[in-house]
Motif scaffolding. Structure first.
Motif, PDB file in Angstrom:
ATOM      1  N   CYS A  50       0.823  -1.200   0.000  1.00  9.42           N
ATOM      2  CA  CYS A  50       0.000   0.000   0.000  1.00  9.42           C
ATOM      3  C   CYS A  50       0.864   1.260   0.000  1.00  9.42           C
ATOM      4  CB  CYS A  50      -0.900   0.017   1.240  1.00  9.42           C
ATOM      5  SG  CYS A  50      -2.070  -1.365   1.321  1.00  9.42           S
ATOM      6  N   VAL A  51       0.350   2.296  -0.634  1.00  9.52           N
ATOM      7  CA  VAL A  51       0.988   3.609  -0.633  1.00  9.52           C
ATOM      8  C   VAL A  51       0.105   4.530   0.209  1.00  9.52           C
ATOM      9  CG1 VAL A  51       1.845   5.531  -2.005  1.00  9.52           C
ATOM     10  CG2 VAL A  51       1.955   3.192  -2.920  1.00  9.52           C
ATOM     11  N   GLU A  52       0.600   4.929   1.365  1.00 15.06           N
ATOM     12  CA  GLU A  52      -0.177   5.694   2.340  1.00 15.06           C
ATOM     13  C   GLU A  52       0.025   7.198   2.133  1.00 15.06           C
ATOM     14  OE1 GLU A  52      -2.388   5.815   6.218  1.00 15.06           O
ATOM     15  OE2 GLU A  52      -2.078   4.306   4.658  1.00 15.06           O
ATOM     16  N   ILE A  53      -1.029   7.970   2.378  1.00 17.08           N
ATOM     17  CA  ILE A  53      -0.944   9.427   2.311  1.00 17.08           C
ATOM     18  C   ILE A  53      -0.904   9.974   3.732  1.00 17.08           C
ATOM     19  CG2 ILE A  53      -1.995  11.549   1.476  1.00 17.08           C
ATOM     20  CD1 ILE A  53      -0.967   9.634  -0.697  1.00 17.08           C
ATOM     21  N   ALA A  54       0.162  10.692   4.060  1.00 15.31           N
ATOM     22  CA  ALA A  54       0.352  11.239   5.402  1.00 15.31           C
ATOM     23  C   ALA A  54      -0.668  12.349   5.675  1.00 15.31           C
ATOM     24  CB  ALA A  54       1.773  11.783   5.541  1.00 15.31           C
ATOM     25  N   PRO A  55      -1.009  12.548   6.948  1.00 10.45           N
ATOM     26  CA  PRO A  55      -2.030  13.559   7.303  1.00 10.45           C
ATOM     27  C   PRO A  55      -1.459  14.969   7.375  1.00 10.45           C
ATOM     28  CG  PRO A  55      -1.295  12.436   9.265  1.00 10.45           C
ATOM     29  CD  PRO A  55      -0.581  11.759   8.115  1.00 10.45           C
ATOM     30  N   ALA A  56      -0.766  15.373   6.349  1.00  8.80           N
ATOM     31  CA  ALA A  56      -0.212  16.733   6.269  1.00  8.80           C
ATOM     32  C   ALA A  56       0.083  17.015   4.802  1.00  8.80           C
ATOM     33  CB  ALA A  56       1.050  16.858   7.118  1.00  8.80           C
ATOM     34  N   ALA A  57       0.261  18.284   4.475  1.00  4.25           N
ATOM     35  CA  ALA A  57       0.446  18.673   3.081  1.00  4.25           C
ATOM     36  C   ALA A  57       1.866  19.153   2.823  1.00  4.25           C
ATOM     37  CB  ALA A  57      -0.544  19.766   2.700  1.00  4.25           C
ATOM     38  N   ILE A  58       2.357  18.799   1.660  1.00  2.00           N
ATOM     39  CA  ILE A  58       3.577  19.374   1.127  1.00  2.00           C
ATOM     40  C   ILE A  58       3.160  20.564   0.260  1.00  2.00           C
ATOM     41  CG2 ILE A  58       3.615  17.910  -0.937  1.00  2.00           C
ATOM     42  CD1 ILE A  58       6.640  17.748  -0.684  1.00  2.00           C
ATOM     43  N   THR A  59       3.845  21.685   0.394  1.00  2.00           N
ATOM     44  CA  THR A  59       3.489  22.892  -0.348  1.00  2.00           C
ATOM     45  C   THR A  59       4.415  23.051  -1.542  1.00  2.00           C
ATOM     46  OG1 THR A  59       2.756  23.961   1.697  1.00  2.00           O
ATOM     47  CG2 THR A  59       3.160  25.388  -0.204  1.00  2.00           C
ATOM     48  N   VAL A  60       3.845  23.222  -2.717  1.00  5.16           N
ATOM     49  CA  VAL A  60       4.642  23.372  -3.934  1.00  5.16           C
ATOM     50  C   VAL A  60       4.312  24.689  -4.613  1.00  5.16           C
ATOM     51  CG1 VAL A  60       4.783  20.873  -4.249  1.00  5.16           C
ATOM     52  CG2 VAL A  60       2.981  22.162  -5.400  1.00  5.16           C
ATOM     53  N   SER A  61       5.220  25.155  -5.430  1.00 10.15           N
ATOM     54  CA  SER A  61       5.017  26.389  -6.176  1.00 10.15           C
ATOM     55  C   SER A  61       3.859  26.248  -7.161  1.00 10.15           C
ATOM     56  CB  SER A  61       6.301  26.743  -6.932  1.00 10.15           C
ATOM     57  OG  SER A  61       6.068  27.777  -7.860  1.00 10.15           O
ATOM     58  N   GLY A  62       3.117  27.334  -7.316  1.00 13.18           N
ATOM     59  CA  GLY A  62       2.010  27.318  -8.279  1.00 13.18           C
ATOM     60  C   GLY A  62       2.406  27.767  -9.668  1.00 13.18           C
ATOM     61  N   ARG A  63       3.717  27.890  -9.924  1.00 13.54           N
ATOM     62  CA  ARG A  63       4.180  28.508 -11.163  1.00 13.54           C
ATOM     63  C   ARG A  63       3.692  27.785 -12.415  1.00 13.54           C
ATOM     64  NH1 ARG A  63      10.586  26.742 -10.525  1.00 13.54           N
ATOM     65  NH2 ARG A  63      10.154  24.555 -10.035  1.00 13.54           N
ATOM     66  N   ARG A  64       3.710  26.445 -12.437  1.00 12.32           N
ATOM     67  CA  ARG A  64       3.347  25.767 -13.687  1.00 12.32           C
ATOM     68  C   ARG A  64       1.860  25.864 -13.970  1.00 12.32           C
ATOM     69  NH1 ARG A  64       2.475  19.826 -12.691  1.00 12.32           N
ATOM     70  NH2 ARG A  64       2.740  19.427 -10.454  1.00 12.32           N
ATOM     71  N   TRP A  65       1.031  25.882 -12.922  1.00 13.35           N
ATOM     72  CA  TRP A  65      -0.412  26.052 -13.147  1.00 13.35           C
ATOM     73  C   TRP A  65      -0.733  27.486 -13.537  1.00 13.35           C
ATOM     74  CZ3 TRP A  65       1.196  22.906  -8.975  1.00 13.35           C
ATOM     75  CH2 TRP A  65       0.864  21.553  -9.119  1.00 13.35           C
ATOM     76  N   GLN A  66       0.010  28.433 -12.975  1.00 11.37           N
ATOM     77  CA  GLN A  66      -0.217  29.826 -13.319  1.00 11.37           C
ATOM     78  C   GLN A  66       0.248  30.134 -14.738  1.00 11.37           C
ATOM     79  OE1 GLN A  66       1.981  31.430  -9.942  1.00 11.37           O
ATOM     80  NE2 GLN A  66       0.086  32.118  -8.983  1.00 11.37           N
ATOM     81  N   ARG A  67       1.280  29.451 -15.188  1.00  7.50           N
ATOM     82  CA  ARG A  67       1.831  29.704 -16.514  1.00  7.50           C
ATOM     83  C   ARG A  67       0.865  29.266 -17.611  1.00  7.50           C
ATOM     84  NH1 ARG A  67       6.159  27.165 -15.840  1.00  7.50           N
ATOM     85  NH2 ARG A  67       5.707  25.221 -16.922  1.00  7.50           N
ATOM     86  N   LEU A  68       0.296  28.074 -17.463  1.00  5.11           N
ATOM     87  CA  LEU A  68      -0.573  27.533 -18.504  1.00  5.11           C
ATOM     88  C   LEU A  68      -2.058  27.650 -18.186  1.00  5.11           C
ATOM     89  CD1 LEU A  68       1.322  24.240 -19.456  1.00  5.11           C
ATOM     90  CD2 LEU A  68       1.253  26.377 -20.734  1.00  5.11           C
ATOM     91  N   GLY A  69      -2.373  27.908 -16.933  1.00 10.06           N
ATOM     92  CA  GLY A  69      -3.761  27.853 -16.501  1.00 10.06           C
ATOM     93  C   GLY A  69      -4.059  26.479 -15.922  1.00 10.06           C
ATOM     94  N   VAL A  70      -4.912  26.432 -14.913  1.00 11.86           N
ATOM     95  CA  VAL A  70      -5.149  25.183 -14.183  1.00 11.86           C
ATOM     96  C   VAL A  70      -5.737  24.111 -15.089  1.00 11.86           C
ATOM     97  CG1 VAL A  70      -6.403  24.110 -12.276  1.00 11.86           C
ATOM     98  CG2 VAL A  70      -5.420  26.397 -12.003  1.00 11.86           C
ATOM     99  N   TRP A  71      -6.823  24.431 -15.798  1.00 14.03           N
ATOM    100  CA  TRP A  71      -7.496  23.397 -16.593  1.00 14.03           C
ATOM    101  C   TRP A  71      -6.644  22.964 -17.782  1.00 14.03           C
ATOM    102  CZ3 TRP A  71      -9.813  22.257 -12.747  1.00 14.03           C
ATOM    103  CH2 TRP A  71     -10.757  23.034 -12.086  1.00 14.03           C
ATOM    104  N   ARG A  72      -5.965  23.916 -18.388  1.00 16.05           N
ATOM    105  CA  ARG A  72      -5.101  23.562 -19.514  1.00 16.05           C
ATOM    106  C   ARG A  72      -3.958  22.658 -19.060  1.00 16.05           C
ATOM    107  NH1 ARG A  72      -1.708  27.853 -23.313  1.00 16.05           N
ATOM    108  NH2 ARG A  72      -0.818  26.298 -24.738  1.00 16.05           N
ATOM    109  N   SER A  73      -3.386  22.966 -17.898  1.00 15.39           N
ATOM    110  CA  SER A  73      -2.309  22.121 -17.361  1.00 15.39           C
ATOM    111  C   SER A  73      -2.810  20.717 -17.062  1.00 15.39           C
ATOM    112  CB  SER A  73      -1.734  22.750 -16.080  1.00 15.39           C
ATOM    113  OG  SER A  73      -1.129  23.987 -16.341  1.00 15.39           O
ATOM    114  N   CYS A  74      -3.984  20.637 -16.433  1.00  9.35           N
ATOM    115  CA  CYS A  74      -4.548  19.321 -16.096  1.00  9.35           C
ATOM    116  C   CYS A  74      -4.850  18.509 -17.350  1.00  9.35           C
ATOM    117  CB  CYS A  74      -5.802  19.492 -15.243  1.00  9.35           C
ATOM    118  SG  CYS A  74      -5.503  20.145 -13.593  1.00  9.35           S
ATOM    119  N   TRP A  75      -5.426  19.167 -18.370  1.00  4.71           N
ATOM    120  CA  TRP A  75      -5.764  18.478 -19.615  1.00  4.71           C
ATOM    121  C   TRP A  75      -4.506  17.985 -20.312  1.00  4.71           C
ATOM    122  CZ3 TRP A  75      -9.113  15.721 -21.866  1.00  4.71           C
ATOM    123  CH2 TRP A  75      -9.154  15.579 -23.262  1.00  4.71           C
TER     124      TRP A  75
END
Length: 237
Positions: free
Chosen positions: A190-215
């Motif tokens: 199993c791959v477990e998800i820890a009960p805390a968040a890692i914070t990452v830069s939003g630069r790549r989503w901001q550059r292309l836009g959230v939906w465009r990046s996801c697509w």
């Protein structure tokens, strides 16, 4: 306290950062790398694997006490594999240069890894940028990670050195190296998800836009699953 038993009868406490090797692949990350390295001054081994930076990332890594490994080209899978090959810690954490770890990260990951059947762990994702679209993205990532046990590399990946060696580690591919490893992990545990968040830069989503990046990313993953070569996908990325 749950301690792992290591060869020669040694008792390894995975909650202690000193027993971890942290591997960070880098390519021109001088603006963001310093914040992560500052968080990791107490780890047993800090490995920065550079893929040809020209912005001072290498000099910064050395200044902040990391072991610098220079790789011949920018290939994240190969950089991660090279770093893991040099690592000496009982536990490995692979993390991207633009990340910020939650407080007490080693204990959180150790608590996950000591659970029966768990062989790897990652964090929830938090994107350092405003907007409801990114909050929705974070929720969708959490659902994918928890229900499907499918975290990606930007969530960090923790694994014991023994399990990593058993699986054969990262493949030397420039893209989808994280998905490839996690899919192999899921076959044996199993791959477990820890009960805390890692914070990452939003630069790549901001550059292309959230939906465009996801697509775009969804299309790349679909192409990879259908057998398209990762070298070709990296050029599209």
């Amino acid at each position: 306290m749950m301690w792992a038993i290591w060869p020669l009868g040694l008792m390894i406490d995975p909650k202690n950062p000193d027993n971890w090797s942290v591997v960070i692949p880098v390519l021109n990350e001088v603006e963001l790398l310093g914040g992560l390295l500052a968080q990791l001054q107490d780890v047993g081994e800090l490995l920065v694997v550079d893929g040809g930076s020209s912005d001072g990332s290498c000099e910064l890594a050395l200044l902040m006490g990391a072991k610098l490994l220079r790789f011949s080209c920018a290939n994240r899978g190969a950089q991660l594999a090279h770093g893991a090959l040099q690592a000496r810690g009982s536990h490995l954490l692979f993390v991207h240069a633009d990340a910020r770890l939650p407080e007490g990260w080693s204990g959180l990951l150790a608590n996950c890894l000591k659970k029966p059947g768990v062989i790897a762990a990652a964090f929830r994702l938090k994107v350092e940028a405003p907007g409801w679209r990114l909050r929705l993205l974070e929720l969708l990532v959490q659902l994918r990670s928890s229900w499907r046990e499918l975290p990606y590399g930007d969530q960090g990946l923790a694994i014991t050195e023994q399990t990593y060696g058993l699986l054969g580690g990262f493949q030397p591919i420039p893209l989808m190296e994280d998905l490839d490893l996690v899919q192999r992990l899921k076959k044996i545990g199993c791959v477990e998800i820890a009960p805390a968040a890692i914070t990452v830069s939003g630069r790549r989503w901001q550059r292309l836009g959230v939906w465009r990046s996801c697509w775009r990313n969804a299309k790349l993953r679909a192409a990879w699953r259908s057998g398209v070569d990762s070298e070709l996908l990296a050029k599209r990325y």
